[in-house]
Write an enzyme that holds these catalytic residues in place. Sequence first.
Site, mmCIF file in Angstrom:
data_model
loop_
_atom_site.group_PDB
_atom_site.id
_atom_site.type_symbol
_atom_site.label_atom_id
_atom_site.label_comp_id
_atom_site.label_asym_id
_atom_site.label_seq_id
_atom_site.Cartn_x
_atom_site.Cartn_y
_atom_site.Cartn_z
ATOM 1 N N CYS A 14 -87.306 121.113 -0.021
ATOM 2 C CA CYS A 14 -87.899 121.510 -1.724
ATOM 3 C C CYS A 14 -89.128 120.347 -1.704
ATOM 4 O O CYS A 14 -90.388 121.013 -3.082
ATOM 5 C CB CYS A 14 -86.911 121.553 -2.195
ATOM 6 S SG CYS A 14 -86.431 120.639 -2.667
ATOM 7 N N HIS A 119 -83.338 119.437 -6.689
ATOM 8 C CA HIS A 119 -84.460 121.023 -5.596
ATOM 9 C C HIS A 119 -85.803 120.112 -6.478
ATOM 10 O O HIS A 119 -85.945 120.268 -8.304
ATOM 11 C CB HIS A 119 -84.035 122.256 -6.194
ATOM 12 C CG HIS A 119 -84.842 123.106 -6.605
ATOM 13 N ND1 HIS A 119 -85.056 123.776 -4.923
ATOM 14 C CD2 HIS A 119 -85.593 124.088 -6.953
ATOM 15 C CE1 HIS A 119 -85.973 124.318 -4.926
ATOM 16 N NE2 HIS A 119 -86.083 125.273 -6.306
ATOM 17 N N ASN A 134 -91.366 128.545 -7.167
ATOM 18 C CA ASN A 134 -90.653 128.222 -6.225
ATOM 19 C C ASN A 134 -90.353 128.377 -5.823
ATOM 20 O O ASN A 134 -90.024 129.521 -4.406
ATOM 21 C CB ASN A 134 -89.762 128.446 -7.862
ATOM 22 C CG ASN A 134 -88.491 128.002 -7.401
ATOM 23 O OD1 ASN A 134 -87.761 127.080 -5.779
ATOM 24 N ND2 ASN A 134 -87.332 127.992 -8.327
#
Length: 361
Positions: A14, A119, A134
């Site tokens: 991520c 994250h 995202n």
Amino acid sequence: MESIFHEKQEGSLCAQHCLNNLLQGEYFSPVELSSIAHQLDEEERMRMAEGGVTSEDYRTFLQQPSGNMDDSGFFSIQVISNALKVWGLELILFNSPEYQRLRIDPINERSFICNYKEHWFTVRKLGKQWFNLNSLLTGPELISDTYLALFLAQLQQEGYSIFVVKGDLPDCEADQLLQMIRVQQMHRPKLIGEELAQLKEQRVHKTDLERVLEANDGSGMLDEDEEDLQRALALSRQEIDMEDEEADLRRAIQLSMQGSSRNISQDMTQTSGTNLTSEELRKRREAYFEKQQQKQQQQQQQQQQGDLSGQSSHPCERPATSSGALGSDLGDAMSEEDMLQAAVTMSLETVRNDLKTEGKK
């Protein structure tokens, strides 16, 4: 929306997706971020060694795993910050006292990096609109100016750490295009997990539906096959019945023809038998003819006697013809008709007698 660069989640990378979505391109790879993480680890080790390589703290530090990366693909904020320094960008904590004193409206910023636990994701302004990039989403999510502040506040309440990205971001096609036009989003993108679950559910539902349809189609095909088979059997029976009827008809005709031939042969035999007694038949005819002539002569004699008695009573009358000539003419006329009739009658009697005799046998 198609011009916006958006990397989707792969493994635990991520941090890489966050940086590339922020910079709108494939600027960093896991190898490059790992290299930055190793440099940070080495700098920390050197600082710990300043207190002595034999110290307890140093030995403990060496035994601990890296705090900047792990095998899953996670990278720390230090790795992200050092990666952005390459592009002249700096990170400032959004809820820090220093930044809050500046009282900057979020819509006047260019981008934010958000972190919760392990994250990372980017919220960036492209053109004149804000987008949530995202990597867990199936695509970019449009955020209105009025909703941006509420969105950031909601993230803070959920425990996110928010960093403001300061500096000039690299130019990108999406930013240039969205400076000229504004986009509208009819449907918000879903989380990848939700989409996968939905797709899985749809596949399961589709599979179940296909099974039901296949089962129904199979039974329908079986029913159709059974109907076709029944139809074929019925037609076959009809054909067999027709063939049997035709065979019976042919057999009956053949037997009839055989019977006719037998009758014909019997008739021929009877006829031949009759021919053998033709002499007897001729004698019978002559006897019959003689009997008829005798009757006719007796009738003529009686008629002549009546005529003579009449002449004696009426002497002026003369007979037109002689009695002999009249008897001869009548005898000749009667003999021809009677002979024909007698021949026919005797032939019929002979045939009847022969049939009766044959029947008794």
